[in-house]
Structure formats: structure tokens, C-alpha cells
Design a protein around this motif. Structure first.
Motif, PDB file in Angstrom:
ATOM      1  N   GLY A  66       0.794  -1.221   0.000  1.00  0.00           N
ATOM      2  CA  GLY A  66       0.000   0.000   0.000  1.00  0.00           C
ATOM      3  C   GLY A  66       0.828   1.273   0.000  1.00  0.00           C
ATOM      4  O   GLY A  66       0.289   2.346   0.289  1.00  0.00           O
ATOM      5  N   SER A  67       2.116   1.163  -0.319  1.00  0.00           N
ATOM      6  CA  SER A  67       2.965   2.359  -0.317  1.00  0.00           C
ATOM      7  C   SER A  67       3.100   2.974  -1.705  1.00  0.00           C
ATOM      8  O   SER A  67       3.869   3.914  -1.885  1.00  0.00           O
ATOM      9  CB  SER A  67       4.355   2.019   0.237  1.00  0.00           C
ATOM     10  OG  SER A  67       5.056   1.163  -0.639  1.00  0.00           O
ATOM     11  N   GLY A  68       2.381   2.438  -2.670  1.00  0.00           N
ATOM     12  CA  GLY A  68       2.434   2.992  -4.009  1.00  0.00           C
ATOM     13  C   GLY A  68       3.432   2.274  -4.890  1.00  0.00           C
ATOM     14  O   GLY A  68       3.925   1.199  -4.548  1.00  0.00           O
ATOM     15  N   PRO A 106      -0.960   9.018   7.789  1.00  0.00           N
ATOM     16  CA  PRO A 106      -0.718   8.174   6.610  1.00  0.00           C
ATOM     17  C   PRO A 106      -1.267   8.859   5.364  1.00  0.00           C
ATOM     18  O   PRO A 106      -2.314   9.512   5.407  1.00  0.00           O
ATOM     19  CB  PRO A 106      -1.481   6.890   6.923  1.00  0.00           C
ATOM     20  CG  PRO A 106      -1.521   6.843   8.428  1.00  0.00           C
ATOM     21  CD  PRO A 106      -1.676   8.289   8.846  1.00  0.00           C
ATOM     22  N   GLY A 107      -0.542   8.733   4.266  1.00  0.00           N
ATOM     23  CA  GLY A 107      -0.953   9.352   3.014  1.00  0.00           C
ATOM     24  C   GLY A 107       0.237   9.555   2.108  1.00  0.00           C
ATOM     25  O   GLY A 107       1.349   9.130   2.405  1.00  0.00           O
ATOM     26  N   THR A 108      -0.024  10.226   0.993  1.00  0.00           N
ATOM     27  CA  THR A 108       1.028  10.488   0.014  1.00  0.00           C
ATOM     28  C   THR A 108       1.323  11.977  -0.021  1.00  0.00           C
ATOM     29  O   THR A 108       0.406  12.799  -0.128  1.00  0.00           O
ATOM     30  CB  THR A 108       0.592   9.997  -1.381  1.00  0.00           C
ATOM     31  OG1 THR A 108       0.283   8.601  -1.296  1.00  0.00           O
ATOM     32  CG2 THR A 108       1.705  10.190  -2.397  1.00  0.00           C
ATOM     33  N   TYR A 109       2.589  12.306   0.068  1.00  0.00           N
ATOM     34  CA  TYR A 109       3.058  13.686   0.081  1.00  0.00           C
ATOM     35  C   TYR A 109       4.154  13.826  -0.969  1.00  0.00           C
ATOM     36  O   TYR A 109       4.485  12.875  -1.657  1.00  0.00           O
ATOM     37  CB  TYR A 109       3.624  14.044   1.467  1.00  0.00           C
ATOM     38  CG  TYR A 109       2.662  13.782   2.609  1.00  0.00           C
ATOM     39  CD1 TYR A 109       1.766  14.746   3.017  1.00  0.00           C
ATOM     40  CD2 TYR A 109       2.659  12.548   3.269  1.00  0.00           C
ATOM     41  CE1 TYR A 109       0.876  14.516   4.067  1.00  0.00           C
ATOM     42  CE2 TYR A 109       1.776  12.304   4.318  1.00  0.00           C
ATOM     43  CZ  TYR A 109       0.887  13.284   4.711  1.00  0.00           C
ATOM     44  OH  TYR A 109       0.017  13.049   5.737  1.00  0.00           O
ATOM     45  N   ILE A 130      14.725  17.508   4.925  1.00  0.00           N
ATOM     46  CA  ILE A 130      13.820  17.316   3.793  1.00  0.00           C
ATOM     47  C   ILE A 130      12.382  17.423   4.319  1.00  0.00           C
ATOM     48  O   ILE A 130      11.886  16.527   4.986  1.00  0.00           O
ATOM     49  CB  ILE A 130      14.067  15.951   3.116  1.00  0.00           C
ATOM     50  CG1 ILE A 130      15.489  15.921   2.545  1.00  0.00           C
ATOM     51  CG2 ILE A 130      13.018  15.680   2.052  1.00  0.00           C
ATOM     52  CD1 ILE A 130      15.867  14.616   1.879  1.00  0.00           C
ATOM     53  N   TYR A 131      11.736  18.547   4.017  1.00  0.00           N
ATOM     54  CA  TYR A 131      10.366  18.815   4.484  1.00  0.00           C
ATOM     55  C   TYR A 131       9.355  18.196   3.527  1.00  0.00           C
ATOM     56  O   TYR A 131       9.527  18.253   2.308  1.00  0.00           O
ATOM     57  CB  TYR A 131      10.115  20.327   4.536  1.00  0.00           C
ATOM     58  CG  TYR A 131      10.989  21.049   5.530  1.00  0.00           C
ATOM     59  CD1 TYR A 131      10.602  21.183   6.859  1.00  0.00           C
ATOM     60  CD2 TYR A 131      12.201  21.605   5.135  1.00  0.00           C
ATOM     61  CE1 TYR A 131      11.403  21.855   7.770  1.00  0.00           C
ATOM     62  CE2 TYR A 131      13.016  22.274   6.041  1.00  0.00           C
ATOM     63  CZ  TYR A 131      12.607  22.401   7.356  1.00  0.00           C
ATOM     64  OH  TYR A 131      13.402  23.061   8.251  1.00  0.00           O
ATOM     65  N   PHE A 132       8.269  17.633   4.098  1.00  0.00           N
ATOM     66  CA  PHE A 132       7.243  17.081   3.223  1.00  0.00           C
ATOM     67  C   PHE A 132       5.821  17.333   3.680  1.00  0.00           C
ATOM     68  O   PHE A 132       4.886  17.138   2.917  1.00  0.00           O
ATOM     69  CB  PHE A 132       7.472  15.579   2.969  1.00  0.00           C
ATOM     70  CG  PHE A 132       7.366  14.712   4.197  1.00  0.00           C
ATOM     71  CD1 PHE A 132       6.182  14.063   4.513  1.00  0.00           C
ATOM     72  CD2 PHE A 132       8.452  14.521   5.019  1.00  0.00           C
ATOM     73  CE1 PHE A 132       6.079  13.257   5.633  1.00  0.00           C
ATOM     74  CE2 PHE A 132       8.379  13.708   6.136  1.00  0.00           C
ATOM     75  CZ  PHE A 132       7.185  13.075   6.448  1.00  0.00           C
ATOM     76  N   ALA A 183       5.581   8.435   0.751  1.00  0.00           N
ATOM     77  CA  ALA A 183       4.417   7.645   1.141  1.00  0.00           C
ATOM     78  C   ALA A 183       4.542   7.298   2.615  1.00  0.00           C
ATOM     79  O   ALA A 183       5.505   6.661   3.033  1.00  0.00           O
ATOM     80  CB  ALA A 183       4.331   6.365   0.311  1.00  0.00           C
ATOM     81  N   VAL A 184       3.574   7.754   3.400  1.00  0.00           N
ATOM     82  CA  VAL A 184       3.558   7.451   4.836  1.00  0.00           C
ATOM     83  C   VAL A 184       2.504   6.377   5.055  1.00  0.00           C
ATOM     84  O   VAL A 184       1.345   6.534   4.666  1.00  0.00           O
ATOM     85  CB  VAL A 184       3.234   8.707   5.674  1.00  0.00           C
ATOM     86  CG1 VAL A 184       3.177   8.371   7.146  1.00  0.00           C
ATOM     87  CG2 VAL A 184       4.269   9.814   5.412  1.00  0.00           C
TER      88      VAL A 184
END
Length: 186
Positions: A66-68, A106-109, A130-132, A183-184
């Protein structure tokens, strides 16, 4: 008249002596105490307690489901681990991290910005930042301490720094350019 040794003999002698001295110091240093980093783990009462430093596992951990797909940084909240995954979905590097007190959802950044060095909100000199994302007004970023340590987050402070060993911070800096997917996962 006394014979003077050739300069090569002196250089060779000094080199051998220097190597011997370094070897003795290396053996002594190896026998001495080794610093270990600790990480804070929030408890149910929101107080922090120290836990052992992360260590490299015997084998590489599998990238979470599920991490892409494609080139990305994967951060597992539960495993406290990062993966650097290339465009062919192959893991290039994986390592454990020390999270701050504020975790991303959790999500995609995407990597939004980078900073070579600064002082963290906990007062520690950090680099390879590294900022996200941000949460509750706290910027969340990957970084490593300049001195390689990872002290527990300051008591009562909200920190979004996800710290890692220095060598891993350098590898992430090289991999995580602006726009790289993060991907978190749980």
C-alpha cells in the motif's frame, strides 16, 4: 665521520611509527565505551521514555504494501523505518529512524523543500533536512543531527523531526530531491 641515513629511511621509519601509533589508538578506542542514541517513545500519559537506538536488521525489510509504486520514499510509522525505492520498485536503501513527537498522517506527500543545515526545534544542530508536510502547525521533515546523535525529543515540545543516522541522512539527501513522493504508511 658518522654515516647519515638516507631521507627514505627516515620517511619509512616515521611512517611505520605513525601507523603503529594509529593502530594502538584504534584498539584502545574499540575497547572503550561506545555512545548509543536513545529515542523517546510517547506513553499513554504523553510523557516520553527512552528506548534503545534503532539498529540495522539482519536482512532488508520488505517495502510495506500500500505504499504505491515508482520512485518514492516510504516511511512506516509502526516500523519506524524508511525505504528509498527506485523507479523499478527496487529498494535502494532501508533504515530505522527516530520519530519526533508529532507524526504525519498516513498518506502520500511530496518533498516540498530542502535545507542543508539549521538548528532543530529541540536545539540540536541538524543537516540534510527534507520537508514534506506539516501537522498542527509543526513542520515535519527528515533530518540527521550534525554530530550523528539522536537525543530524545525535548520534554513538552512538539517536534516534527524524523531523525536518522548521519550516513542514512546523506543517502536520503541525495535521493529526496524536491517533488519526490513520500508515502507514509501505518
Amino acid at each position: 665521520m658518522r654515516a647519515v641515513p638516507a631521507p627514505k629511511v627516515w620517511v619509512t621509519g616515521l611512517t611505520v611509527a605513525a601507523i603503529a601509533a594509529v593502530a594502538v589508538l584504534a584498539v584502545q578506542a574499540d575497547k572503550g565505551p561506545h555512545p548509543t542514541a536513545t529515542a523517546a517513545r510517547p506513553s499513554a500519559s504523553a510523557s516520553a521514555g527512552a528506548s534503545p537506538a534503532p539498529s540495522k536488521s539482519a536482512g532488508p525489510a520488505a517495502v510495506p504494501d500500500g505504499s504505491g509504486t515508482g520512485r518514492r520514499i516510504v516511511y512506516s510509522l509502526g516500523q519506524k523505518r524508511l525505504w528509498l525505492v527506485d523507479a523499478s520498485d527496487a529498494t535502494r536503501r532501508t533504515f530505522t529512524v527516530w520519530p519526533g513527537t508529532v507524526s504525519p498522517d498516513p498518506g502520500t506527500y511530496a518533498v516540498s523543500s530542502r535545507n542543508e543545515a539549521t538548528t532543530g526545534s529541540d536545539g540540536v544542530q541538524i543537516e540534510n533536512i527534507i520537508y514534506f508536510t506539516a501537522k498542527s502547525g509543526v513542520s515535519i521533515a527528515f533530518s540527521n543531527a550534525v554530530d550523528g546523535s539522536s537525543p530524545p525529543p525535548a520534554s513538552g515540545r512538539q517536534t516534527g523531526g524524523i531523525r536518522m543516522p548521519k550516513a542514512d541522512g546523506s543517502a536520503l539527501w541525495d535521493f529526496g530531491t524536491a517533488g519526490t513522493t513520500v508515502a507514509v504508511v501505518k
